[in-house]
Scaffold this motif. Structure first.
Motif, PDB file in Angstrom:
ATOM      1  N   GLN A   1       2.833 -11.920   8.443  1.00 50.14           N
ATOM      2  CA  GLN A   1       2.833 -10.469   8.418  1.00 50.14           C
ATOM      3  C   GLN A   1       2.093  -9.932   7.197  1.00 50.14           C
ATOM      4  O   GLN A   1       2.164 -10.519   6.117  1.00 50.14           O
ATOM      5  N   ILE A   2       1.393  -8.836   7.402  1.00 48.06           N
ATOM      6  CA  ILE A   2       0.821  -8.070   6.300  1.00 48.06           C
ATOM      7  C   ILE A   2       1.460  -6.686   6.343  1.00 48.06           C
ATOM      8  O   ILE A   2       1.440  -6.011   7.375  1.00 48.06           O
ATOM      9  N   LEU A   3       2.063  -6.283   5.236  1.00 51.79           N
ATOM     10  CA  LEU A   3       2.691  -4.969   5.142  1.00 51.79           C
ATOM     11  C   LEU A   3       1.843  -4.054   4.268  1.00 51.79           C
ATOM     12  O   LEU A   3       1.276  -4.490   3.261  1.00 51.79           O
ATOM     13  N   ILE A   4       1.779  -2.803   4.655  1.00 54.75           N
ATOM     14  CA  ILE A   4       0.944  -1.825   3.954  1.00 54.75           C
ATOM     15  C   ILE A   4       1.745  -0.547   3.741  1.00 54.75           C
ATOM     16  O   ILE A   4       2.431  -0.073   4.649  1.00 54.75           O
ATOM     17  N   LYS A   5       1.660  -0.011   2.534  1.00 59.66           N
ATOM     18  CA  LYS A   5       2.262   1.288   2.220  1.00 59.66           C
ATOM     19  C   LYS A   5       1.138   2.279   1.947  1.00 59.66           C
ATOM     20  O   LYS A   5       0.223   1.981   1.174  1.00 59.66           O
ATOM     21  N   VAL A   6       1.209   3.447   2.572  1.00 59.50           N
ATOM     22  CA  VAL A   6       0.155   4.457   2.449  1.00 59.50           C
ATOM     23  C   VAL A   6       0.776   5.795   2.071  1.00 59.50           C
ATOM     24  O   VAL A   6       1.428   6.440   2.890  1.00 59.50           O
ATOM     25  N   SER A   7       0.610   6.205   0.814  1.00 53.99           N
ATOM     26  CA  SER A   7       1.149   7.499   0.381  1.00 53.99           C
ATOM     27  C   SER A   7       0.066   8.570   0.450  1.00 53.99           C
ATOM     28  O   SER A   7      -1.126   8.276   0.305  1.00 53.99           O
ATOM     29  N   LEU A   8       0.493   9.810   0.676  1.00 56.03           N
ATOM     30  CA  LEU A   8      -0.440  10.935   0.782  1.00 56.03           C
ATOM     31  C   LEU A   8      -0.144  11.993  -0.266  1.00 56.03           C
ATOM     32  O   LEU A   8       1.003  12.186  -0.666  1.00 56.03           O
TER      33      LEU A   8
END
Length: 264
Positions: free
Chosen positions: A136-143
């Motif tokens: 698995q690759i996990l990604i966090k994307v904040s705006l």
């Protein structure tokens, strides 16, 4: 674009408040998405071993006026996107954190894959890493509509140390709290589904439009600080009929923030 899109089947798709799952049939990749208020969480399960590719295409939406991708380190990038469509001259900043180191394997930028900074009105990069089967690759994307610093603060406040499952559970609980403001009982499950789906729709907009430190981008395109929750996306040509009258009855705090947003 067709060159990196994938077919999918509704049989391998799930959706609930605060969560979405789909299997990308082309390469047998499981996609799971959940969110906090200002940060999206992605989980990609690569069921086959090989090279995993995450494509970031800044032209894959409305017209891009100006774009930037900054490489912070092997697991962190920052993105700026200025665009025009229904929202005129929209500014969005983002911080993206990966669970494992990624390498830029391809770009349409003139800078080349070894650059640390990419700019332009046509801008996309592919980030790659070798994966084992089921990895698995996990990604966090904040705006943030304010700045890179705002995106970082939002990330640290809402996502630091949080797992995907923790955020998924919190998102469910948050939605359940809002949708449970009205309790309906019926033996007809279809009617219950229709009612609570409508309640879900009621709360999808307006959207919060300020950072955790209170800063927001005003209609004058300058940065201000708010002492109340600041919102955007008021589709008032129809929501005045049913949505806002209902919210004045069941959610006085949010309604007061809407009014104060207009005054601001």
């Amino acid at each position: 674009p067709a060159k990196y899109s994938s077919k999918f089947s509704h049989d391998k798709e799930k959706a609930s408040a605060g969560y979405y799952y789909v299997n990308l049939l082309k390469d047998n990749i499981d996609v799971e998405l959940t969110t906090t208020q200002r940060t999206g969480f992605h989980k990609y399960t690569f069921n086959k071993s090989g090279t995993a590719n995450i494509i970031l295409d800044l032209n894959h939406r409305d017209e891009l006026l100006d774009g930037e991708i900054r490489i912070i380190d092997a697991k962190t990038i920052e993105v700026f996107r200025r665009s025009v469509a229904w929202a005129v001259d929209q500014h969005l900043y983002s911080r993206i954190e990966f669970s494992k180191p990624m390498k830029i394997s391809k770009t349409n930028s003139k800078n080349g894959i070894n650059s640390k900074n990419f700019k332009g009105q046509t801008l996309a990069i592919a980030l790659s890493a070798d994966v084992k089967a089921k990895e698995q690759i996990l990604i966090k994307v904040s705006l943030s509509a304010v700045s890179y610093d705002g995106a970082t603060k939002n990330m640290n406040a809402e996502a630091k140390g949080k797992t995907f499952d923790q955020v998924k559970t919190a998102a469910f609980d948050s939605w359940n709290k809002e949708i449970s403001r009205i309790e309906v009982k019926s033996d007809d499950k279809d009617k219950l589904a229709i009612f609570y789906t409508a309640m879900y729709h009621l709360y999808t907009q307006p959207n919060v439009y300020f950072d955790v430190d209170g800063k927001y981008r005003g209609r004058d395109n300058k940065i201000h600080t708010t002492d109340h929750d600041y919102y955007t996306v008021f589709s008032l040509w129809d929501t005045f009929r049913g949505a806002h009258p209902l919210l004045t009855l069941i959610d006085k705090k949010r309604t007061a923030d809407f009014v104060n947003t207009f005054i601001t």
